[in-house]
Write a protein that holds these residues in place. Structure first.
Motif, PDB file in Angstrom:
ATOM      1  N   ASP A   1      -1.854  -4.480   3.944  1.00 17.34           N
ATOM      2  CA  ASP A   1      -3.042  -3.790   3.441  1.00 17.34           C
ATOM      3  C   ASP A   1      -3.221  -4.052   1.942  1.00 17.34           C
ATOM      4  O   ASP A   1      -2.356  -4.641   1.284  1.00 17.34           O
ATOM      5  CB  ASP A   1      -2.960  -2.286   3.714  1.00 17.34           C
ATOM      6  CG  ASP A   1      -1.696  -1.666   3.142  1.00 17.34           C
ATOM      7  OD1 ASP A   1      -1.442  -1.843   1.945  1.00 17.34           O
ATOM      8  OD2 ASP A   1      -0.954  -1.011   3.899  1.00 17.34           O
ATOM      9  N   ARG A   2      -4.323  -3.577   1.393  1.00  8.96           N
ATOM     10  CA  ARG A   2      -4.706  -3.931   0.024  1.00  8.96           C
ATOM     11  C   ARG A   2      -3.709  -3.426  -1.018  1.00  8.96           C
ATOM     12  O   ARG A   2      -3.362  -4.147  -1.955  1.00  8.96           O
ATOM     13  CB  ARG A   2      -6.105  -3.362  -0.280  1.00  8.96           C
ATOM     14  CG  ARG A   2      -6.673  -3.821  -1.614  1.00  8.96           C
ATOM     15  CD  ARG A   2      -8.125  -3.382  -1.760  1.00  8.96           C
ATOM     16  NE  ARG A   2      -8.683  -3.844  -3.012  1.00  8.96           N
ATOM     17  CZ  ARG A   2      -8.596  -3.192  -4.167  1.00  8.96           C
ATOM     18  NH1 ARG A   2      -7.961  -2.026  -4.201  1.00  8.96           N
ATOM     19  NH2 ARG A   2      -9.129  -3.671  -5.267  1.00  8.96           N
ATOM     20  N   SER A   3      -3.227  -2.192  -0.860  1.00  6.41           N
ATOM     21  CA  SER A   3      -2.327  -1.627  -1.854  1.00  6.41           C
ATOM     22  C   SER A   3      -1.013  -2.400  -1.920  1.00  6.41           C
ATOM     23  O   SER A   3      -0.508  -2.713  -3.006  1.00  6.41           O
ATOM     24  CB  SER A   3      -2.052  -0.152  -1.543  1.00  6.41           C
ATOM     25  OG  SER A   3      -1.457  -0.020  -0.257  1.00  6.41           O
ATOM     26  N   LYS A   4      -0.455  -2.741  -0.756  1.00  8.90           N
ATOM     27  CA  LYS A   4       0.784  -3.518  -0.725  1.00  8.90           C
ATOM     28  C   LYS A   4       0.565  -4.922  -1.259  1.00  8.90           C
ATOM     29  O   LYS A   4       1.426  -5.488  -1.936  1.00  8.90           O
ATOM     30  CB  LYS A   4       1.328  -3.574   0.706  1.00  8.90           C
ATOM     31  CG  LYS A   4       1.828  -2.245   1.221  1.00  8.90           C
ATOM     32  CD  LYS A   4       2.373  -2.377   2.624  1.00  8.90           C
ATOM     33  CE  LYS A   4       2.886  -1.032   3.137  1.00  8.90           C
ATOM     34  NZ  LYS A   4       3.403  -1.130   4.529  1.00  8.90           N
ATOM     35  N   ARG A   5      -0.609  -5.486  -0.963  1.00  6.35           N
ATOM     36  CA  ARG A   5      -0.918  -6.824  -1.437  1.00  6.35           C
ATOM     37  C   ARG A   5      -0.963  -6.871  -2.964  1.00  6.35           C
ATOM     38  O   ARG A   5      -0.422  -7.788  -3.595  1.00  6.35           O
ATOM     39  CB  ARG A   5      -2.256  -7.261  -0.848  1.00  6.35           C
ATOM     40  CG  ARG A   5      -2.544  -8.752  -0.997  1.00  6.35           C
ATOM     41  CD  ARG A   5      -3.861  -9.118  -0.352  1.00  6.35           C
ATOM     42  NE  ARG A   5      -3.827  -8.898   1.079  1.00  6.35           N
ATOM     43  CZ  ARG A   5      -4.698  -8.159   1.740  1.00  6.35           C
ATOM     44  NH1 ARG A   5      -5.673  -7.533   1.085  1.00  6.35           N
ATOM     45  NH2 ARG A   5      -4.604  -8.007   3.041  1.00  6.35           N
TER      46      ARG A   5
END
Length: 205
Positions: free
Chosen positions: A41-45
């Motif tokens: 997901d975006r936050s982990k990316r």
């Protein structure tokens, strides 16, 4: 990446295996990180991108400092070798949190046997390699790593049987809960006039 730098001829000559093996490892890690970035997901990316950016800055600065400000191979080997040793010991010590969980829960469900075994094999192989001829940076870091790996394997052997018992007990409990729910559903269907929705569940083992 730091070990690849350590094996370069201008840092530590005659270390072709160190360069090629760790270079191949970098390629595999890049593939792994790429797959993670694609499916995360975006936050982990964003978090991974930040760490990669910081790592690239660190490697770039380390390269520049080593190759421009340090002018002898012996000093370059000492500086890069010490940094490599710290990173290597940190990598081997990373499962310590999992080892604590294993001791607390008396279960090895969250400890990968094959990863621990591969870590042990890796440590033994590199320690042996470092003895012919002797390389203190490779030998010391991988010797410590081998010790950590042995500790993991001992924990796995110690709590393997208790883990099997815990899994069997959990599975038995799950089967029991499924059977009881079937009885509840069956009684509800068979007694359509039960307006109070009172269901008698028989006692049993």
């Amino acid at each position: 990446m730091v070990w690849t730098l350590y094996g370069l001829p201008m840092v530590h000559p005659h270390n072709l295996l160190v360069v090629t093996i760790n270079g191949a490892g970098c390629v595999i890690e890049i593939i792994y990180v790429t797959l993670f970035l694609i499916y995360s997901d975006r936050s982990k990316r964003l978090k991974v991108f930040l760490w990669l950016f910081l790592e690239l800055i660190f490697i770039t600065v380390l390269n520049l400092v080593t190759l421009t400000l340090i002018h002898t191979i012996k000093k370059r080997s000492a500086v890069i070798g010490t940094i490599c040793m710290l990173f290597n010991v940190t990598m081997y010590a990373s499962p310590l949190s999992v080892m604590k969980l294993v001791i607390t829960t008396k279960s090895v469900e969250y400890m990968s046997f094959f990863l621990s075994l591969a870590s042990f094999g890796n440590g033994v192989s590199w320690t042996t390699y470092a003895l012919i001829p002797f390389d203190p940076f490779i030998a010391l870091s991988n010797g410590i790593g081998t010790t950590f790996s042995v500790a993991q394997l001992i924990l796995y052997a110690t709590y393997y049987k208790s883990t099997k018992k815990q899994i069997a007990a959990r599975n038995a409990k799950g089967v029991r809960e499924v059977n009881l729910s079937e009885v509840v559903v069956g009684n509800s269907v068979q007694d359509p006039n039960n307006n109070n929705k009172i269901v008698a569940v028989p006692n049993g083992p």
